[in-house]
Design an enzyme around this catalytic site. Structure first.
Site, short mmCIF file in Angstrom:
data_model
loop_
_atom_site.label_atom_id
_atom_site.label_comp_id
_atom_site.label_asym_id
_atom_site.label_seq_id
_atom_site.Cartn_x
_atom_site.Cartn_y
_atom_site.Cartn_z
N TRP A 1 8.10 7.53 -18.29
CA TRP A 1 8.92 8.49 -17.55
C TRP A 1 8.00 9.32 -16.63
O TRP A 1 6.92 9.74 -17.04
CB TRP A 1 9.67 9.42 -18.54
CG TRP A 1 10.41 10.50 -17.82
CD1 TRP A 1 11.63 10.39 -17.22
CD2 TRP A 1 9.97 11.84 -17.60
NE1 TRP A 1 11.96 11.57 -16.62
CE2 TRP A 1 10.96 12.50 -16.84
CE3 TRP A 1 8.82 12.55 -17.95
CZ2 TRP A 1 10.86 13.82 -16.43
CZ3 TRP A 1 8.72 13.87 -17.55
CH2 TRP A 1 9.73 14.50 -16.80
N TRP B 1 24.58 7.11 -10.32
CA TRP B 1 24.92 6.56 -11.65
C TRP B 1 23.67 6.65 -12.51
O TRP B 1 22.73 5.90 -12.32
CB TRP B 1 25.38 5.12 -11.48
CG TRP B 1 25.69 4.37 -12.76
CD1 TRP B 1 25.04 4.44 -13.94
CD2 TRP B 1 26.73 3.41 -12.94
NE1 TRP B 1 25.60 3.59 -14.86
CE2 TRP B 1 26.65 2.93 -14.27
CE3 TRP B 1 27.72 2.88 -12.12
CZ2 TRP B 1 27.50 1.97 -14.79
CZ3 TRP B 1 28.57 1.91 -12.64
CH2 TRP B 1 28.47 1.47 -13.96
N ASP B 2 23.71 7.55 -13.48
CA ASP B 2 22.53 7.81 -14.31
C ASP B 2 22.63 7.10 -15.65
O ASP B 2 23.70 6.60 -16.05
CB ASP B 2 22.41 9.33 -14.50
CG ASP B 2 20.97 9.79 -14.65
OD1 ASP B 2 20.12 8.98 -15.04
OD2 ASP B 2 20.70 10.98 -14.39
N MET B 3 21.54 7.07 -16.40
CA MET B 3 21.47 6.41 -17.70
C MET B 3 20.23 6.96 -18.39
O MET B 3 19.13 6.54 -18.08
CB MET B 3 21.33 4.91 -17.44
CG MET B 3 21.65 3.97 -18.55
SD MET B 3 20.25 3.66 -19.62
CE MET B 3 20.93 2.46 -20.71
N ASN B 4 20.43 7.92 -19.29
CA ASN B 4 19.29 8.73 -19.71
C ASN B 4 18.70 8.44 -21.07
O ASN B 4 17.97 9.26 -21.61
CB ASN B 4 19.66 10.21 -19.63
CG ASN B 4 19.48 10.74 -18.22
OD1 ASN B 4 18.43 10.58 -17.62
ND2 ASN B 4 20.52 11.35 -17.67
N CYS C 1 20.15 5.16 -11.27
CA CYS C 1 19.14 6.09 -11.79
C CYS C 1 19.13 5.88 -13.29
O CYS C 1 20.16 5.57 -13.88
CB CYS C 1 19.60 7.52 -11.44
SG CYS C 1 18.60 8.82 -12.18
N ASP D 1 11.87 10.76 -11.69
CA ASP D 1 12.16 12.19 -11.81
C ASP D 1 10.99 13.03 -11.34
O ASP D 1 11.11 14.25 -11.20
CB ASP D 1 12.47 12.54 -13.27
CG ASP D 1 13.94 12.31 -13.60
OD1 ASP D 1 14.74 12.15 -12.67
OD2 ASP D 1 14.27 12.28 -14.80
#
Ligand code: GLA
Length: 740
Positions: free
Chosen positions: A200, A478-481, A527, A549
């Site tokens: 990350w 469109w996120d995916m965390n 994202c 990020d």
């Protein structure tokens, strides 16, 4: 025609002006590789490249031929039969306990164009004449099963697209325990393996190591392609540079668990295998069913890494990305995240939008925090309706006001996720991916929805539709965390549990497809906690991706440089954020932050109301500059010039198709004392054109700029200069225009 078959030798030759890919059918019916590389003449017989020697310890399928040992033969799609001891492409567990399969060549078809892959992203053709596809059909008599190897070669691109499908015509189910997309056996191991690795906030850093005997691999078992490794590897010669030498690139058009490996045997041949990771894959193939693998892309260049990257860039831009935004310059956006995080209030957002408009921004993006009770990251995922205490006029009311200012409006979603503290969880706790009788792990305080269940995908689509039907949403992030864990689906029976990782990603693709069909003009940016799903699979649906990020300009040099190994500039989300930077707390000059972010889709990620007058003036100029040059930057030819992984400087450049304009970005993060003389040798210019150079006093020929180089010495710390306008975090943009 780019696919030739030579009947007498059963040789297939796929070629275009630059590359050749040659294989034949061995005497046991197995397709075996002869050559992959720079274009060779098309001829009947290349069988001398199939070297057959009797070797000690070999296992042979024939009593009377000790030279034929499968273990020493370079193959197209190896399976663990007849004595191949290396990584197999296919493993199938049968009812009798056997895992041996034996696929024997039967026949082939050649068709113009390129087929779409059902439910999977893949490269495509616009005109049937631009490519040909070979379908090679092999049969396992015992299993009564057909395997089809699919190869596409484009007339004008140095790429071979490969995938495979298998159809069970028997009366029994068997279980695919591995089914890869492609296998390439190269005749030597004199390579370095280049991969994109990270974590990350430092995604896609370049790693490069000499190959050694044994398996070396990159992979994901996280349910997404991951921050850690990209579904890509490149084999390059030791002497290969950015601009010279051989490079083989392998990329997988897939967003889930993958493996890409180089398996060097003791005779120093190299097997490259790429596909879905077998460790999390068990696919029961029932009678009459077909399983199709994702697509692998093989790029060869003898002109160095830049040429390999440029082949991927144009392929991804022109024949993988689709839809309305494919060839369009991307709107300059302002994203609310680093400006206000979860602290969203309509009045504040409108102030930010108004100020953004004044600066020249075109799209205002409302990030996380806009939906019911979402005040931090502990709640509300899955409840996709506006929080009316924050946004009393809802999304539609807010979007209308923002549209009235002359701005487009964009919105953040995280469709695959669910918070324990949400209405959706209260209604459907069974929709969470979880293993019976076991704890469910949390990541960023959230669970993962079971996207292998079509009912879940449909329910999320319906919720999103309610928001999107106001027809005021021009963009979705469109996120995916979080990664997947305890992957088990209560929707599917016990014997299907090994399919869930793959079905999950098919569910993601199906939701994208539904949304694109219903709202063809929406620009999607993918994202995943920054860049954890920056892969070709995503680009098929979302033509741009949030690169990382980490918005610090210095860190971004490495991240964007590494990303450019494979992905085009038009796909890289890149924003100017506030100083000090929120991830690293580093203070870089505003112009350097923009000079890095220009090489991407470009936007801002800050509270514009907090800008000083001087900063506002500078940002207005930056936006005007980007509007002038973004077409060239996003769709021109990109060259890496100096690597942040090797030296203390970074440089790259973009050249227009007609070579009349070029833009160079040069970055030197740390001031040096009494520093050395420096020249930057440019690439891709027309040697005979004379170019005016911004901030230089005379025009120079392309030939000079590419051979003598652009003088970039940094005199700031020398005796005659007080250095006042240089210092740390220096960056320069040069614009070159051909003298007409
Ligand atoms: C992720 C994304 C960020 C931002 C936050 C919102 O971390 O990468 O850009 O959208 O989620 O929660």
């Amino acid at each position: 025609m780019p696919v030739h078959f030579h009947e007498s030798t059963k040789t297939f030759h796929l070629f275009n002006g630059k590359i050749s890919y040659i294989f034949t059918i061995a005497k046991n019916g197995m397709p075996v590789q002869l050559y992959y590389g720079k274009r060779l003449p098309d001829k009947e017989d290349y069988s001398y490249l199939l070297e057959l020697y009797a070797r000690p310890m070999s296992v042979n399928p024939y009593f009377d031929d000790k030279t034929f040992a499968v273990e020493h033969i370079r193959q197209e799609y190896p399976s663990p039969f007849a004595g191949d001891m290396r990584t197999p492409s296919i493993v199938a567990a049968q009812n009798n306990g056997s895992r041996i399969v034996e696929f024997v060549y039967d026949h082939f078809e050649i068709k113009n164009g390129k087929p779409a892959l059902k439910n999977l992203p893949a490269c495509y053709c616009i005109d049937e004449k631009e490519a040909q596809t070979l379908y090679l059909y092999l049969k396992d008599e015992v299993l009564n099963t057909w395997l089809c190897l699919i190869y596409t070669i484009y007339e004008n691109r140095n790429v071979i697209c490969r995938s495979a499908n298998i159809t069970n015509y028997s009366k029994e189910t068997f279980v695919l325990e591995s089914m890869l997309s492609a296998n390439v056996d190269l005749p030597d191991d004199d390579y370095e393996m280049l991969t994109l690795a990270g974590a990350w906030a430092r995604e896609r850093n370049i790693e490069c190591h000499k190959l050694h005997p044994g398996i070396q691999s990159v992979y994901s078992l996280r349910g997404h392609s991951s921050h850690n490794f990209n579904p890509f590897l490149c084999l390059k010669r030791k002497e290969t540079t950015e601009n010279t030498g051989e490079a083989y690139g392998f990329s997988l058009v897939y967003s889930g668990n993958f493996q890409a490996l180089a398996d060097v045997d003791t005779y120093h041949t190299t097997r490259v295998a790429i596909g879905i990771h077998p460790a999390s894959f068990r696919w029961p193939l029932k009678p009459e069913e077909t399983f199709q693998t994702p697509e692998a892309l093989l790029v060869y260049s003898d002109l160095g890494l830049n040429d390999m990257s440029q082949t991927f860039h144009s392929l991804f831009r022109e024949r993988l990305c689709r839809g309305f935004w494919k060839d369009r310059v991307r709107p300059i956006l302002l994203n609310s995240w680093e400006g206000v995080y979860f602290d969203i209030q309509e009045n504040k957002i409108l102030e930010m939008a108004q100020k953004s408009k004044e600066l020249g921004v075109e799209l205002f993006v409302l990030d996380d925090g806009w939906f019911k009770n979402r005040n931090d990251d502990t709640s509300s995922l899955g409840d996709w309706s506006a929080d009316l205490t924050k946004l009393p006029h809802g999304i539609e009311g807010l979007a209308e006001k923002i549209n009235e200012m002359g701005l487009e409006f964009g919105l953040w979603f995280e469709p695959e996720m669910i918070s324990k503290n949400s209405d959706l969880y209260k209604e459907h706790p069974e929709w969470v991916l979880h293993t019976p009788n076991r704890n469910i792990s949390v990541g960023r305080n959230q669970y993962v929805l079971d996207f292998s269940n079509p009912e879940v995908v449909d329910a999320i689509f319906k919720q999103m539709k309610k928001v999107l039907d106001c027809n005021r949403i021009a963009y979705i992030k469109w996120d995916m965390n979080r990664s997947l864990s305890e992957v088990y689906s209560s929707y599917w029976p016990q014997e299907e549990q090994g399919t869930i990782y793959h079905r999950f990603i098919l569910g993601v693709y199906s939701l994208y497809e539904k949304l694109i069909e219903a709202y063809p003009h929406i620009l999607f940016e993918s994202c995943a906690a920054g860049g954890a799903r920056f892969d070709p699979g995503m680009l098929y649906y979302a033509p741009q991706a949030w690169t990382s990020d980490d918005t610090d300009a210095v860190e971004r040099l490495k991240i964007q440089y590494g990303t450019s190994m494979l992905y085009p500039i038009s796909s890289m989300g890149s924003h100017v954020s506030a100083a000090p930077n929120h991830q690293l707390h580093r203070n870089t000059p505003l112009n350097t932050r923009a000079n890095v972010a220009y090489f991407g889709t470009f936007g801002y990620e800050l509270d514009p109301c907090k800008l000083s007058d001087e900063e506002s003036i500078q940002i207005k100029e930056q936006i005007q500059w980007m509007k002038k040059y973004r077409k060239l930057i996003q769709f021109g030819t990109f060259y890496r010039l100096k690597s942040p992984f090797i030296g203390k400087e970074t440089a790259w450049m973009i050249v227009s198709d007609d070579k009349k304009t070029a833009i160079i970005g040069y970055y030197r993060p740390l001031q040096e004392i009494n520093s050395v003389y420096r020249r930057l040798k440019l690439q891709g210019l027309d040697p005979s054109f004379e170019y005016n150079i911004s901030s230089a006093d005379r025009p120079l020929f392309g030939q000079e700029l590419m051979n003598a180089g652009l003088v970039i010495s940094d005199y700031s710390a020398s005796e005659n200069n007080d250095g006042s306008n240089e210092g740390d975090y220096l960056s320069r943009i040069y614009v070159l225009n051909a003298v007409s």
